[in-house]
Design an enzyme around this catalytic site. Structure first.
Site, PDB file in Angstrom:
ATOM      1  N   ASP A 157       4.104   9.711  -0.285  1.00  0.00           N
ATOM      2  CA  ASP A 157       3.120   9.679  -1.362  1.00  0.00           C
ATOM      3  C   ASP A 157       2.146  10.849  -1.254  1.00  0.00           C
ATOM      4  OD1 ASP A 157       1.575   8.894  -3.473  1.00  0.00           O
ATOM      5  OD2 ASP A 157       0.897   7.011  -2.595  1.00  0.00           O
ATOM      6  N   ASP A 210       1.561  13.706  -8.330  1.00  0.00           N
ATOM      7  CA  ASP A 210       1.713  12.499  -7.519  1.00  0.00           C
ATOM      8  C   ASP A 210       3.166  12.048  -7.443  1.00  0.00           C
ATOM      9  OD1 ASP A 210       1.317  10.178  -6.103  1.00  0.00           O
ATOM     10  OD2 ASP A 210       0.642   9.037  -7.844  1.00  0.00           O
TER      11      ASP A 210
END
Length: 465
Positions: A112, A346
C-alpha cells in the site's frame, strides 16, 4: 487510498487543535523536471496474490466522499542483478499482495503506497466484531495464525507504546509494537519497527495477515501510550517505514522503490478470484517491465504542519504521494475544469476518484452513457460500452489510460446479469476539503517510481500489454 482514511490521517497534523480541517487550494509547486535516470532495480518481488477489496477500504472511501458504504463486489521479468519478486491479485485486482518474511515466518501482506505502517497480526490475537464484541478468531479471516513473537529469534519488544489504528467503517487494530527483521524478495531490513496487534476487528480475506505501508513517517500509527483511548496526534511517535529503513541501513544504492501493477483480463476479473503474477514491487530502481519514452519526475505535494493546507513551503510535511494533476483530457473535457493539486497515487485503491464535474463529463462520453446509481453513488455502465479516451497530464506529460481499465465487472444483479462500473468515479465536489485519488485504474498504465528521500515521483508510461 491506503487503509487509514484521509481525514483521520491528516488530522495528525492538528495535534494542538481540537478540530482540524483540510482545505484544498492551488498551491505553487516546484516545477516538474525531466524524468530522473532510473537504474534497473536491485531487488524486485512479484505480487503473489490478489485479494478482495476489504469492506474497510470501501467504508473509508465512502466516508471520505460522504456517501454510504458500497458493496462492490506475472511472469518473472529479467532483472539486472539482485532478485525480483512478482505480485499476484485476486477478486477484481482489488488488493495486491506479496510474500514477506518477518522473524523467519512467512506471510502474505498487502502492498500500500497510501499508508505507512508495516503490521502483522500477532499469534493469539483476540478478534472482535465492529461493535467491539468478542468473536471467534476465524471471523477476522487472517491468512495465518499470526506472527509468533516468542519463536522469532530477532523480535524485540518496544515497551510502553502501542500500535493503534481505526478505519472508516469501525475496524480497528491495537496492540504491542516491536522490532524484527523483515525480508521481501532479496531485500532484508533488520530491526524494523512493526505493529503486532493483539486486539483486531478485521474483515479479512483469508489470505493476508497484514500490510506493508510505503508512504511517509507522518502517517505511522505508533503512540507513546499503552491505552488506545489516549492515542492522538499529541503523543504520536513517527518512525521510518520499511523502505526508508532500508535506505538508512544502506540496503539499496538508490532511494527509489517502484511499482508496476498488471491488469487482469475482464474474464479473470469476473470469473477468477485469484490471478498469479500481476506485476512487480522493486527496490533501488525501476520495475522490470517494458516502458515507453514518456516519463516525468514531479515533486510530492506537501501539507502545512500548522494549517493542514496543501503547501510546498519550507517546513511542509509529506504524508501521501500527492501530485498535481494539470488536466484530465477526454472528449468534452474542455468544458470543465480538470486540474487538481490534491490527488494521491495509491496502490491500495482500485478506482480513480476525480472531481464530480470531471466524472460526470467523462461518464457522459461512454456509448451508451454511464449513469449514476443514486443508491451507491457509482457510475454504472454497459459492459460492452464504447470507452472514450482518457488521459492524465502530469508534469507536462500526457499519460494514457487503457480502455480496458475503464469498465470493471462489479458483481451480478438479481437476475444473474453482470453489473459493470466505470473505472473513473466521482470523488466528490471540487471544493475545500476534498482529496482525490489515482488508483489502480491509472497505475496499471504506468510504472510509478517513488523517491521518499527527495520527495519526488517518477511516472513512466508502460508499453501496451
Amino acid at each position: 487510498m491506503g487503509l487509514l482514511t484521509v481525514v483521520s490521517a491528516l488530522s495528525l497534523l492538528g495535534a494542538a487543535h481540537a478540530e482540524f480541517n483540510i482545505v484544498r487550494h492551488v498551491a505553487p509547486a516546484p516545477r516538474a523536471k525531466e524524468a530522473a535516470a532510473l537504474p534497473p532495480a536491485e531487488f524486485s518481488v512479484p505480487f503473489t496474490a490478489k485479494t478482495p477489496r476489504r469492506s474497510s477500504k470501501k467504508g473509508a472511501l465512502a466516508a471520505l466522499r460522504g456517501k454510504p458504504t458500497k458493496k462492490i463486489p506475472g511472469k518473472k521479468a529479467p532483472g539486472a542483478g539482485g532478485s525480483t519478486v512478482a505480485v499476484d491479485g485476486s477478486d477484481f485486482d482489488e488488493e495486491y499482495l506479496t510474500n514477506v518474511t518477518i522473524g523467519g515466518q512467512h506471510f502474505s501482506l498487502i502492498i500500500d503506497t497510501g499508508s505507512s505502517d508495516t503490521w502483522v497480526a500477532q499469534k493469539g490475537f483476540n478478534c472482535f466484531d465492529l461493535d467491539g464484541n468478542p468473536v471467534s478468531a476465524d471471523t477476522c479471516a487472517f491468512g495465518t495464525p499470526g506472527l509468533d513473537t516468542a519463536t522469532s529469534k530477532t523480535f524485540q519488544p518496544f515497551p510502553n507504546v502501542s500500535f493503534n489504528i481505526t478505519y472508516g467503517d469501525g475496524e480497528f487494530l491495537s496492540g504491542p509494537v516491536g522490532f524484527d527483521t523483515v525480508s521481501i524478495g532479496g531485500l532484508s531490513v533488520s530491526h524494523q519497527e512493526i505493529g503486532v496487534p493483539t486486539l483486531t476487528a478485521w474483515e479479512g480475506d483469508g489470505i493476508n495477515t497484514g500490510l506493508i505501508g510505503l508512504a511517509f513517517p507522518g502517517l505511522t500509527s505508533v503512540y507513546n501510550t499503552t491505552d488506545p483511548t489516549k492515542a492522538s496526534g499529541a503523543n504520536q511517535l513517527p518512525y521510518n517505514p520499511l523502505f526508508l529503513s532500508a535506505v538508512s541501513q544502506k540496503k539499496v544504492k538508490n532511494p527509489f522503490f517502484s511499482v508496476a501493477l498488471d491488469r487482469g483480463t475482464f474474464d479473470q476479473q469476473e470469473n477468477d478470484p485469484f490471478d498469479p503474477n500481476l506485476g512487480f514491487l522493486s527496490f533501488g530502481g525501476i520495475a522490470p517491465v517494458p516502458v515507453t519514452n514518456t516519463a516525468v519526475t514531479v515533486p510530492v505535494q506537501g501539507y502545512s504542519a500548522t494549517t493542514g493546507l496543501p503547501s510546498n513551503a519550507p517546513g511542509s510535511e509529506f504524508f501521501f504521494y500527492t501530485v498535481d494533476v494539470e488536466a484530465y483530457t477526454f472528449p468534452g473535457s474542455n468544458h470543465v475544469i480538470t486540474a487538481n493539486n490534491n490527488t494521491i497515487l495509491d496502490t491500495g485503491t482500485t478506482l480513480n476518484f476525480v472531481p464530480t464535474e470531471v466524472a460526470a463529463a467523462y461518464s457522459a462520453q461512454f456509448k451508451p452513457p454511464a449513469t449514476l446509481d443514486p443508491d451507491f453513488g457509482l457510475y454504472i455502465v454497459d459492459c460492452d460500452a464504447k470507452v472514450p479516451a482518457f488521459n492524465v497530464v502530469i508534469g507536462g506529460k500526457t499519460f494514457t489510460v487503457d480502455a480496458r481499465d475503464q469498465i470493471i465487472p462489479a458483481g451480478t444483479d438479481d437476475n444473474g446479469n453482470i453489473i459493470c462500473i466505470t473505472g473513473t468515479q466521482d470523488g466528490g465536489p471540487d471544493v475545500d476539503g476534498d482529496i482525490f485519488i489515482l488508483g489502480d485504474v491509472f497505475l496499471h498504465n504506468v510504472v510509478s517510481t517513488y523517491n521518499p528521500v527527495a520527495g519526488e515521483v517518477t511516472l513512466t508510461q508502460r508499453a501496451k500489454y
